[in-house]
Design a protein around this motif. Structure first.
Motif, PDB file in Angstrom:
ATOM      1  N   ALA A 167      -6.996   5.751  -1.459  1.00 27.51           N
ATOM      2  CA  ALA A 167      -7.305   4.340  -1.229  1.00 27.51           C
ATOM      3  C   ALA A 167      -7.614   3.589  -2.520  1.00 27.51           C
TER       4      ALA A 167
ATOM      5  N   LEU B 129      -3.967   1.674   3.745  1.00 30.69           N
ATOM      6  CA  LEU B 129      -4.728   1.727   2.496  1.00 30.69           C
ATOM      7  C   LEU B 129      -5.154   3.159   2.174  1.00 30.69           C
TER       8      LEU B 129
ATOM      9  N   LYS C 273      -2.637  -0.289  -4.464  1.00 29.25           N
ATOM     10  CA  LYS C 273      -3.832  -0.261  -3.623  1.00 29.25           C
ATOM     11  C   LYS C 273      -4.893  -1.227  -4.151  1.00 29.25           C
TER      12      LYS C 273
ATOM     13  N   TYR D 243       0.823  -1.207   0.000  1.00 25.91           N
ATOM     14  CA  TYR D 243       0.000   0.000   0.000  1.00 25.91           C
ATOM     15  C   TYR D 243       0.859   1.259   0.000  1.00 25.91           C
TER      16      TYR D 243
END
Length: 292
Positions: free
Chosen positions: A204, A174, A152, A147
């Motif tokens: 995210a 995230l 992602k 991440y």
């Protein structure tokens, strides 16, 4: 008599006193039930965490290397978070320095596959059933590392939803911008024409490459070496390439040991890893080469 500073450190003078003034002779006697080295690294705790599930001679290699990888995942995550903060603060030279060290850690991580690749298929099969459904893709530190690097995929956070404390860490990673997001924001602050849609995107969500970012990196490369941002671009490419090597060698090691069989965690094994190996971190840094 040796004196300590406010933090309990002996300092150089104290170290000389403790050595007894004898060259090349280590101190061999310590007060108390432990030694400073054992205490500093929590060695007794670390070694107590070794619990293979079988008596198979090859399992300790697999088990310990898995633990080593987790420690390196955590180190890499922390280093890359530090790089992100340095870039947000405009401290490019320090970010580059940290990225150089980070690349060396990635190389060390990649070398774990060289050790695991010495396991013959029959050796691995002798303890594989003890893994049950355990699989490396369930590693939350690895997920957080991916991440912060910008890969992602919210669905891959789901295995950690029911794990106390872990879920919050994974979800925070995230939602946080990646180190590449920080680099692109820095390009914009330095005058590159980066669209607001790129700068204000939902961190995210998977990153979508943009031609404007590609042109910004290409312009930076055309300016040539000697600029701190040029050094940053190449240091980030070192990370992207190093991580690509990690993924590629992961695939080769799995194919060598289990062939095309399914993975323990329910994936298609080598096929899943082959798709992962084709991914490229920091995409416009790669595609900008086409414009040069």
């Amino acid at each position: 008599m040796t004196t300590l500073d406010e933090q309990g450190h002996t300092g150089e003078a104290g170290r000389v006193t403790l050595s007894g003034g004898l060259e090349d002779e280590p101190q061999l006697d310590f007060p108390g039930p432990s030694t400073p080295y054992l205490d500093y690294h929590s060695i007794d705790v670390l070694l107590s965490l070794h619990h293979p599930r079988s008596d198979t001679p090859a399992e300790p290699t697999f088990y310990v290397l898995g633990q080593v990888k987790e420690l390196l995942f955590q180190l890499l995550y922390r280093e890359l978070c530090a790089v992100r903060e340095l870039l947000d603060g405009g401290e490019v030279a320090q970010a580059v320095w940290t990225l150089r060290r980070t690349r060396r850690v990635i190389e060390l991580l990649t070398e774990t596959w060289d050790v695991l690749g010495t396991l013959a298929p029959t050796e691995f099969n002798a303890f594989r059933e003890h893994l049950g459904q355990a699989s490396g893709f369930q590693s939350y530190m690895y997920r957080m590392l991916e991440y912060v690097l910008g890969n992602k995929n919210a669905s891959l956070a789901r295995p950690h939803d029911t794990v106390p404390r872990v879920r919050e860490q994974v979800q925070a990673a995230l939602r946080a911008p990646s180190v590449y997001d920080a680099a692109v924001r820095l390009l914009a602050r330095l005058g590159a024409d980066i669209p607001a849609a790129v700068l204000e995107r939902d961190a995210a969500q998977p990153y979508v490459p943009h031609a404007a970012v590609e042109r910004a990196w290409a312009a930076l490369y055309q300016a040539g070496p000697g600029d701190s941002m040029f050094e940053l671009a190449e240091a980030m490419m070192d990370i992207a390439e190093g991580f690509g090597r990690w993924r590629a060698l992961h695939l080769l090691t799995v194919e060598r040991i289990i062939g095309a069989k399914s993975g323990t965690g329910g994936t298609t094994g080598a096929q899943w890893l082959r798709r992962a190996a084709e991914q490229r971190l920091f995409p416009e840094l790669w595609s900008s080469r086409n414009l040069l």
